[in-house]
Design an enzyme around this catalytic site. Structure first.
Site, short mmCIF file in Angstrom:
data_model
loop_
_atom_site.label_atom_id
_atom_site.label_comp_id
_atom_site.label_asym_id
_atom_site.label_seq_id
_atom_site.Cartn_x
_atom_site.Cartn_y
_atom_site.Cartn_z
N ASP A 67 13.47 -6.48 -3.44
CA ASP A 67 13.74 -5.04 -4.06
C ASP A 67 14.62 -4.26 -3.50
OD1 ASP A 67 12.30 -4.87 -1.57
OD2 ASP A 67 10.33 -4.28 -2.56
N ASN A 136 -1.94 -0.34 -0.57
CA ASN A 136 -2.47 -0.42 -1.80
C ASN A 136 -2.49 -1.24 -2.71
OD1 ASN A 136 0.25 -0.19 -2.54
ND2 ASN A 136 0.28 1.61 -3.51
N HIS A 138 0.28 -3.27 -3.06
CA HIS A 138 1.58 -3.70 -4.07
C HIS A 138 2.10 -5.10 -3.08
CE1 HIS A 138 4.23 -0.60 -1.23
NE2 HIS A 138 4.09 -1.89 -0.81
N GLU A 143 3.67 -1.52 -7.84
CA GLU A 143 2.65 -0.50 -7.55
C GLU A 143 1.31 -0.94 -8.34
OE1 GLU A 143 2.94 1.20 -5.14
OE2 GLU A 143 4.77 1.78 -4.63
P1 PGA Z 1 5.43 -2.96 5.96
O1 PGA Z 1 5.54 -3.16 4.29
O2 PGA Z 1 5.90 -4.73 6.08
O3 PGA Z 1 6.70 -2.18 6.50
O4 PGA Z 1 4.14 -2.91 6.35
C1 PGA Z 1 5.00 -4.25 3.53
C2 PGA Z 1 4.91 -3.57 2.03
O5 PGA Z 1 4.83 -2.45 2.01
O6 PGA Z 1 4.99 -4.52 1.25
#
Ligand code: PGA
Length: 243
Positions: A67, A136, A138, A143
């Protein structure tokens, strides 16, 4: 889904790096799917170390990132292109032309999404996709509520995701509201997926992934239906997993 339990973040990073190296060494033209965020950073450090010790070369490797924020150029320190260059690509022997991150500054975002999908197809999809999980549920920037059928597309970021990522920006206002992300169907086409999970703040999400229903309200739950998923989780991340 196969779960490997490790002690801590460092051990997760070492195990993740080993899996990637095994893939890169085994295949003639490996295609890796990569992620940004705090979780995979340690993996990239381990891979840089291994490269410096001449244990691995990325000369023939192609990468696709999950992304990118809409509106941020690659030179912006908060862009995911910048993150990947800074934390990984600039320190190894990969051909930068073979590292793909969606262009968040494209004039035509829809066309950019379609081209990204086409490029993936041209490379016969991803051999090993590295994933993190959001609190959450995702994956990428897909999302809760995102259709499992989605391909690369533009998303509106959930308030919780913007808040979680605000720490990198000067203010909440600066956190982009949209991103381009590989879709869930795109991610699921990967031959193999390695999901990295570290820390207590991800413990509930990991429990839900392992024991919850497969539902679009919790995007990562789709991984239950993929036949080659390796989860690498540390003790803190597994601390709320029901047994
Ligand atoms: P993080 O993010 O590795 O910074 O915890 C993971 C994500 O939100 O997919």
């Amino acid at each position: 889904m196969n779960i490997k339990q490790v002690e801590d973040y460092e051990a997760m990073s070492i195990a993740g790096a080993q899996l990637i190296m095994e893939t890169v060494k085994r295949l003639e033209n490996p295609v890796l799917g990569l992620a940004t965020g705090s979780t995979p950073e340690g993996v990239y450090k381990q891979l840089i170390d291994a490269y410096q010790r001449q244990q691995v070369s990325f000369r023939e490797t192609t990468t696709f990132n999950l992304d990118e924020y809409v509106g941020l150029a690659g030179e912006d320190p908060n862009s995911y292109r910048y993150f990947m260059d800074d934390k990984f690509f600039d320190h190894i022997d990969i051909n930068k032309q073979q590292t793909f991150v969606p262009n968040g500054k494209a004039d035509d975002l829809q066309q950019e999404c379609e081209q990204y999908e086409q490029r993936l197809k041209d490379h016969q999809e991803i051999d090993l996709q590295v994933l993190g999980i959001g609190v959450n549920g995702h994956i990428g920037f897909n999302e809760p509520g995102t259709s499992f059928k989605t391909r690369t597309h533009v998303v509106n970021l959930a308030p919780s995701t913007r808040e979680a990522n605000a720490r990198f920006f000067n203010s909440m206002q600066e956190v982009p509201e949209q991103a381009i992300t590989m879709g869930i169907a795109t991610i699921m086409k990967s031959e193999k997926i390695v999901l990295l999970v570290s820390g207590e703040k991800k413990a509930r999400a990991l429990d839900q992934l392992l024991h919850g229903d497969v539902t679009e309200e919790f995007p990562a739950s789709i991984l239950q239906t993929h036949d080659n998923v390796q989860i690498i989780a540390d003790k803190a991340a597994l601390s709320k997993v029901r047994v």
